[in-house]
Scaffold this active site. Structure first.
Site, PDB file in Angstrom:
ATOM      1  N   LEU A  63       0.919  -1.288  -0.080  1.00 35.31           N
ATOM      2  CA  LEU A  63      -0.135  -0.082   0.027  1.00 35.31           C
ATOM      3  C   LEU A  63       0.862   1.440  -0.081  1.00 35.31           C
ATOM      4  O   LEU A  63       0.238   2.306  -0.245  1.00 35.31           O
ATOM      5  CB  LEU A  63      -0.875   0.176   1.080  1.00 35.31           C
ATOM      6  N   ARG A  64       2.258   1.204   0.092  1.00 42.27           N
ATOM      7  CA  ARG A  64       3.180   2.036   0.195  1.00 42.27           C
ATOM      8  C   ARG A  64       3.144   3.250   1.051  1.00 42.27           C
ATOM      9  O   ARG A  64       3.582   4.330   0.916  1.00 42.27           O
ATOM     10  CB  ARG A  64       3.126   3.044  -1.525  1.00 42.27           C
ATOM     11  N   ASN A  94       7.596  -3.357   3.455  1.00 40.33           N
ATOM     12  CA  ASN A  94       8.600  -2.400   2.874  1.00 40.33           C
ATOM     13  C   ASN A  94       8.371  -1.056   2.675  1.00 40.33           C
ATOM     14  O   ASN A  94       8.391  -0.421   1.522  1.00 40.33           O
ATOM     15  CB  ASN A  94       9.302  -3.099   1.809  1.00 40.33           C
ATOM     16  N   ASP A 152       9.472  -8.972   2.530  1.00 41.29           N
ATOM     17  CA  ASP A 152       9.208  -9.062   1.301  1.00 41.29           C
ATOM     18  C   ASP A 152       9.943  -7.816   0.511  1.00 41.29           C
ATOM     19  O   ASP A 152       9.887  -6.661   0.932  1.00 41.29           O
ATOM     20  CB  ASP A 152       7.859  -9.001   1.021  1.00 41.29           C
ATOM     21  N   HIS A 232       4.999 -15.254  -3.696  1.00 39.50           N
ATOM     22  CA  HIS A 232       5.055 -15.322  -5.131  1.00 39.50           C
ATOM     23  C   HIS A 232       5.835 -16.473  -5.595  1.00 39.50           C
ATOM     24  O   HIS A 232       6.942 -16.150  -6.439  1.00 39.50           O
ATOM     25  CB  HIS A 232       5.726 -14.109  -5.373  1.00 39.50           C
ATOM     26  N   ASP A 305       0.271  -9.370  -5.129  1.00 43.95           N
ATOM     27  CA  ASP A 305       1.667  -8.784  -5.150  1.00 43.95           C
ATOM     28  C   ASP A 305       1.393  -7.460  -5.608  1.00 43.95           C
ATOM     29  O   ASP A 305       2.276  -7.055  -6.392  1.00 43.95           O
ATOM     30  CB  ASP A 305       2.654  -9.477  -5.535  1.00 43.95           C
ATOM     31  N   HIS A 309       3.804   1.562  -8.556  1.00 48.96           N
ATOM     32  CA  HIS A 309       4.916   2.563  -8.994  1.00 48.96           C
ATOM     33  C   HIS A 309       4.429   3.771  -9.776  1.00 48.96           C
ATOM     34  O   HIS A 309       3.754   3.522 -10.942  1.00 48.96           O
ATOM     35  CB  HIS A 309       6.176   1.736  -9.820  1.00 48.96           C
TER      36      HIS A 309
END
Lengths: 428, 313
Positions: A63-64, A94, A152, A232, A305, A309
């Site tokens: 979800l950034r 991350n 991840d 994945h 996943d 971006h």
């Protein structure tokens, strides 16, 4: 006010229900599932000709937020998830700062409650700062609300540390999700090592870079008698290793993502950065093995996943481009088109792999359609076709190689905690 | 015939007919190059920019002289002395150059696919002067031109390419081009420097240099990058030279009239012995001259696309 879903084809993995039923929802809870229910003064959704399934649960998305809100944030990410039929999503750690402490966990949970369209469950890190050096405060992460731990985006390269992570996490009954990639073997490759990397002059990542670490983690889980979830899965050898480990009784579960059963490395042709993902898209043989793994149950779940971006991170040289593609809004149509339509999976299998199993692996009380359960429901038409248009995505990012694909399967309604957040294909 | 393409990005997607046409045009250009008056009006009024993100001597100079001999206005940009050093993206740099009325941008870039990305985003013609480990089409064209000059045709010739195939954009372009013109291409080098599935490109892969050299008509050495050794792709320069270097004894395995090519610069005594580099079978210096002729031809053909009628001569 009650919500009545009429005449939908209800499919549920746990109860085994499979037929045309009506569903009554009140106060966010499923009150009744039955035939020909008539109630007055209720809100009505006519589901005739459509499947009514438990809300989709994604065990692997990005979800950034916090840190990279220009790519995605909790509001846009969960809007995108809702449009894709997901009612619960688990977000990878991350972020910046990474989810390695309870403050970030609380931030995500609180922000999701305020701004999210769907349920959000944070995944904590395995190691502090995802640096792969010291264990994160795994117990504290669990009690703050983390549903799993993972580094991840990066592997835990140190085998001894991974062994300790499995042992330590098992005390808290929290799932360890492993990103399997031997970085020395990957050696800064940017796509699968094979024919396409040879003819494009791009540095390849051998498929063994994934499978070697899958083998390591299976051995560690077996040795420590702990459970592990492999993220994945993309290679034939990984599928074989997991299948054999399951036969031996290793406590392993595994996921794959729609792009690993619908695309090959050929999608990177002409330096198409939209098809740059990690692990990279593989060969036809790998795709066939992944499909077989899904069919025979070796691969337990399908995760997205979802990796948004910004366009400027994709519209550059292939080597420099960020890895990943958005996934929420194409996942179900890809599953229907590539797995259900050709007869590889049934709708019951889909419900198992996209609702029940991910919920079970993450320890969520989701993924089931039953009286007394939370009303997280997705209503889909598996026969309707759509042409994917990335500009219509609710995600902030549009990085998808599926733009222009004609796919079968449309999400009509997404109901979260008894409330429709997507109705007649429109986000409310 | 005209070249219908806007750009020359590689030889993978070009027809044998187009290659032959460029090489035929280069014959005329070589005559101009060898004459006393090297000034021709072929590119008068045209503007050409070389955009080099990697160091280069011969390729860059070759392009610059080719455009100057034909009367173009030319300018050059290097990544260290431009806005690239300030972090400007390739697309933005390209668009800036484009807006200054440029007809052709010649780009060298350390990353494969960069010229293709540029070409999609500019109106100017783009020529790939070497991208990463992908292609170096003008080098391959000059190699083929050199072979044709001596042998008349590539059809049926055995061409042995020796060395670091994995990292060689020269090898890739030559494989695409030469196989299209009917040559039998084979490669040999350390297994760590051979990319996977090379056979699918229509070439033979040999484990030893000796096998590749037997009855070869053309032997092409490739430059070995010394940093590859530090990355563990081969143990030492000494060992490389012993097993994969080309000396006179090994060259005798090739046909008597075989000749030697190398894209340069050569690591003397590593890929080739000095006696071979400076020997009678070497066409390395001729390659340099032919490079200018081929680039003159290409610049001319790309700038006249859709325009003037047939042939340079």
């Amino acid at each position: 006010m009650k919500l009545l879903i009429k005449n939908g084809h209800v499919v549920d993995a746990r109860t085994g229900r499979n037929g045309v039923f009506d569903i009554v929802i009140e106060d966010g809870i499923i009150r009744e599932i039955g035939k020909d229910i008539e109630i007055t003064s209720s809100d009505l959704i006519d589901a005739t000709g459509k499947y009514v399934i438990p809300g989709l649960v994604d065990a692997h998305c990005h979800l950034r937020d916090p840190g990279y809100e220009y790519k995605e944030d909790i509001e846009s990410g969960t809007a995108s998830a809702a449009m894709g039929g997901f009612t619960s999503v688990a977000c990878m750690p991350n972020t910046n700062p990474p989810i390695d402490n309870q403050t970030v966990i609380k931030y995500i949970i609180n922000k999701s409650k305020q701004e999210g369209y769907v349920n959000v469950y944070p995944i904590g890190t395995i190691t502090k700062g995802q640096r792969g050096e010291e264990l994160a405060e795994i117990g504290e992460l669990k009690f703050a609300g983390a549903v799993a731990i993972s580094d991840d985006g990066k592997p835990v390269m140190n085998s001894s540390l991974m062994k300790k992570a499995l042992q330590y996490a098992s005390m808290f009954d929290i799932t360890v999700i492993s990103h399997c990639e031997d970085l020395d073997l990957a050696d800064e490759g940017v796509m699968n090592e094979g024919y396409q990397s040879t003819i494009m002059g791009l540095k390849g990542v051998p498929s063994a870079a994934e499978s070697v670490m899958v083998a390591r983690d299976l051995l560690l889980a077996e040795y420590t008698n702990t459970s592990i979830h492999i993220a994945h899965v993309s290679t034939e050898a990984s599928v074989d290793l997991i299948r054999n480990a399951k036969k031996r009784g290793v406590k392993v579960t595994a996921e794959t993502c729609p792009h690993y059963f619908s695309l090959t490395e050929d999608a990177c042709g002409d330096f198409n950065t939209m098809a740059k993902v990690n692990p990279p898209l593989r060969t036809k043989k790998d795709v066939e093995a992944v499909i077989e793994g899904l069919r025979d149950g070796t691969i337990d779940i399908i995760a997205t996943d979802h990796a948004p971006h910004h366009i400027d991170e994709k519209n550059i040289e292939f080597n420099l481009a960020a890895s990943g593609m958005v996934g929420f809004e194409t996942a179900l149509p890809l599953v229907i088109t590539y797995l259900v339509d050709p007869g590889i999976l049934t709708i019951e299998d889909v419900v198992r792999k996209m609702c029940f199993n991910p919920s079970k692996i993450l320890g969520l009380n989701k993924g089931v359609l039953g009286e007394g359960r939370t009303a997280d429901i997705t209503i889909i038409d598996i026969n309707e076709e759509q042409i994917i248009d990335v500009n219509k995505f609710k995600s902030k990012s549009k990085n998808s190689p599926f733009d222009g694909f004609r796919l079968k399967g449309v999400v009509y309604h997404t109901i979260v905690n008894g409330k429709a957040v997507v109705r007649e294909k429109v986000l409310l | 015939m005209n070249l219908k393409r806007k750009d020359l990005l590689g030889l993978k997607d070009i027809s044998a007919e187009e290659i032959e046409y460029i090489l035929d045009t280069a014959k005329t250009m070589k005559m101009i190059l060898m004459s006393n008056n090297k000034k021709t009006p072929h590119l008068q009024g045209k503007s050409i920019v070389t955009l080099f993100y990697e160091n280069s001597t011969r390729t860059r100079l070759s392009f610059e002289l080719a455009s100057k001999y034909m009367g173009a206005s030319s300018a050059n940009i290097s990544s260290t002395a431009s806005s690239v050093a300030k972090g400007e993206s390739l697309i933005d740099t390209g668009r800036t150059i484009d807006r200054m009325g440029t007809d052709v941008i010649i780009i060298r870039h350390p990353m494969s696919g960069a010229p293709a990305l540029l070409a999609k985003n500019v109106k100017s013609s783009v020529i790939n002067a070497g991208d990463g480990i992908n292609e170096h089409p003008t080098q391959a064209l000059l190699d083929m031109f050199t072979i044709k000059e001596v042998k008349g045709s590539l059809k049926g010739l055995k061409v042995a390419i020796i060395g670091d195939i994995y990292h060689s954009r020269v090898a890739r372009s030559n494989i695409w081009g030469m196989t299209k013109l009917g040559a039998n291409v084979c490669v040999a080098g350390p297994a760590t420097l051979l990319p996977p599935l090379m056979e699918k490109l229509g070439v033979k892969v040999y484990n030893t240099v000796q096998e590749a050299l037997i009855d070869a008509d053309v032997v092409m050495g490739l430059r070995i990058q010394l940093e590859r050794q530090k990355k563990g792709l081969f143990p030492t320069i000494r060992e490389y030279s012993r097993f994969f270097g080309l000396d006179e004894k090994r060259l005798m395995l090739a046909k008597k009239d075989a000749f030697v090519l190398h894209p340069g610069p050569v690591n003397r005594g590593v890929e080739l012995t000095t006696s071979i580099i400076d020997g009678e079978q070497s066409l390395i210096n001729e390659q340099v001259t032919n490079g200018v002729a081929v680039r003159m031809a290409l610049l001319y053909l790309l700038t006249r696309r859709g325009g003037m009628s047939e042939a340079a001569n």
